[in-house]
Write an enzyme that holds these catalytic residues in place. Structure first.
Site, mmCIF file in Angstrom:
data_model
loop_
_atom_site.group_PDB
_atom_site.id
_atom_site.type_symbol
_atom_site.label_atom_id
_atom_site.label_comp_id
_atom_site.label_asym_id
_atom_site.label_seq_id
_atom_site.Cartn_x
_atom_site.Cartn_y
_atom_site.Cartn_z
ATOM 1 N N SER A 129 5.909 5.679 -15.262
ATOM 2 C CA SER A 129 6.762 5.967 -16.242
ATOM 3 C C SER A 129 8.506 5.846 -15.158
ATOM 4 C CB SER A 129 7.231 6.364 -17.653
ATOM 5 O OG SER A 129 6.661 5.776 -18.164
ATOM 6 N N LYS A 135 10.282 2.155 -14.327
ATOM 7 C CA LYS A 135 10.971 1.846 -15.429
ATOM 8 C C LYS A 135 12.167 1.599 -14.506
ATOM 9 C CE LYS A 135 8.596 2.619 -19.302
ATOM 10 N NZ LYS A 135 7.532 3.257 -19.106
ATOM 11 N N SER A 141 11.012 5.462 -22.715
ATOM 12 C CA SER A 141 10.266 4.868 -22.633
ATOM 13 C C SER A 141 9.576 4.399 -22.873
ATOM 14 C CB SER A 141 10.046 5.921 -21.493
ATOM 15 O OG SER A 141 8.684 5.938 -19.990
ATOM 16 N N LYS A 188 14.782 10.182 -15.596
ATOM 17 C CA LYS A 188 13.244 9.476 -15.664
ATOM 18 C C LYS A 188 12.329 10.519 -15.501
ATOM 19 C CE LYS A 188 11.320 6.444 -17.692
ATOM 20 N NZ LYS A 188 10.408 7.302 -19.052
#
Length: 355
Positions: free
Chosen positions: A121, A124, A177, A290
């Protein structure tokens, strides 16, 4: 005779017009060919400035795609020259990582900084950058069947066939997420996920992220979706320079209005250190960014934190113990910066008296 003179005059006028067009076009095209170094072994396009009298020079407009590249070229990390400032004795080190100064781009520690690896992820981060730069907060997004049925971590509440506000989707993308939000935003931005992924790769190339490739806007698929610590650090610097992303990334909880039953989305940021702080660094303010996990990618963290006027970031790829390793590296970095006192050395255990 008159006809010959007229023909010659016509040719001369055509040549003069061509010369004028060449003068107008050349400075703009010349700008595409020049470059400046953004990091070790990388270049990014820059425009050519016109230094003559502006009253006698034609106006030169830099195409939007070139000006966007120029705007983000400053996020490259500094090349490493000489020994690194931070050394940390890992018992079980991460597969790869980098510790860097968010403002200057200086590298303090690194391990296999250009190793290509699945990033889950963390993908992203690029999705958020493109969406935040190209779309206004007040826009609305049509939720497709594909977006509503996206598996994995998701809002789980996207109403198929309806238009929803864009900003809550961007919040869900970064904070929880949300894979479905990534698909919806990609389709809104470029009309399809395929075209959006092509734009992700074009943007990565223009930024000089030469060990990065995307095959998805959310990292749900690992095949052909990878990056390296240096590229992720540069992308983190670009993300945090965007005020919308920076604000969302350090938000613990949000309750944006949304056209569903209950009228709101309830979002709780899933970044471990944002919610719990950094052990051993109570004075540090976590600013993002993140996390990601799949079996091939392992535990991946991009964490940034500020102490006083200093902001450091750490990228860890496939870390066996990010909960320990992220704070340890950040503390070592802040100690090196002189804004955190070194941790006291634990006393040596006393030997038991001899019998």
């Amino acid at each position: 005779m008159i006809k010959k003179v007229a023909a010659i005059a016509g040719v001369l006028l055509a040549l003069a017009a061509t010369a004028v067009v060449a003068i107008v076009i050349w400075p703009e095209r010349a700008g595409e060919g020049d470059s400046i170094s953004t990091s070790a072994g990388r270049t990014a396009p820059v425009s050519t400035a016109v230094t003559s009298n502006p009253q006698t020079q034609p106006s030169v407009t830099v195409p939007p795609e070139i000006s966007r590249t120029i705007a983000i070229s400053r996020f490259g990390l500094q090349p490493v020259i000489g020994p690194l400032a931070v050394h940390y004795p890992f018992k079980h080190p991460p597969v790869a990582g980098v510790l860097f100064d968010v403002r200057s781009g200086a590298v303090l520690w690194q391990r296999h900084p250009r190793l290509q690896h699945p990033i889950a992820s963390l993908t992203k981060m690029m999705t958020a950058l493109l969406v935040a730069r190209e779309n206004r907060p007040g826009e609305h997004v049509l939720v497709s069947r594909k977006a509503a049925q996206t598996p994995g971590s998701a809002t789980g509440l996207l109403p198929r066939g309806k238009k929803v506000p864009l900003e809550p989707l961007l919040q869900a993308l970064i904070m929880i997420s949300a894979n479905d939000a990534a698909v919806a935003l990609a389709e809104h931005d470029r009309g399809s996920v395929t075209r959006f992924v092509k734009e992700m790769n074009r943007q990565a190339e223009s930024m000089g992220l030469d060990c990065t490739h995307y095959s998805t806007p959310n990292g749900l698929r690992d095949r052909n979706n990878y990056s390296c610590p240096v590229d992720l650090a540069e992308l983190a610097r670009a993300d945090l320079s965007n005020s919308r992303i920076a604000q969302i990334a350090q938000t613990r909880y949000a309750k944006p209005r949304f056209p569903i039953k209950g009228k709101h989305l309830y979002l709780s940021n899933n970044h471990y250190f944002l919610q719990r702080g950094l052990p051993g660094l109570p004075q540090a303010e976590v600013t993002g960014l993140k996390t990601g996990f799949t079996d091939p990618a392992g535990r991946c963290y991009v964490t940034t934190a500020r102490v006083g006027g200093h902001e450091l970031g750490v990228v860890l790829i496939h870390s066996p113990d990010p909960i320990t390793q992220v704070p340890a590296l950040l503390r070592a970095g802040f100690e090196q910066e002189g804004v955190v006192a070194p941790a006291p050395t634990p006393p040596k255990p006393k030997r038991p008296p001899a019998d």
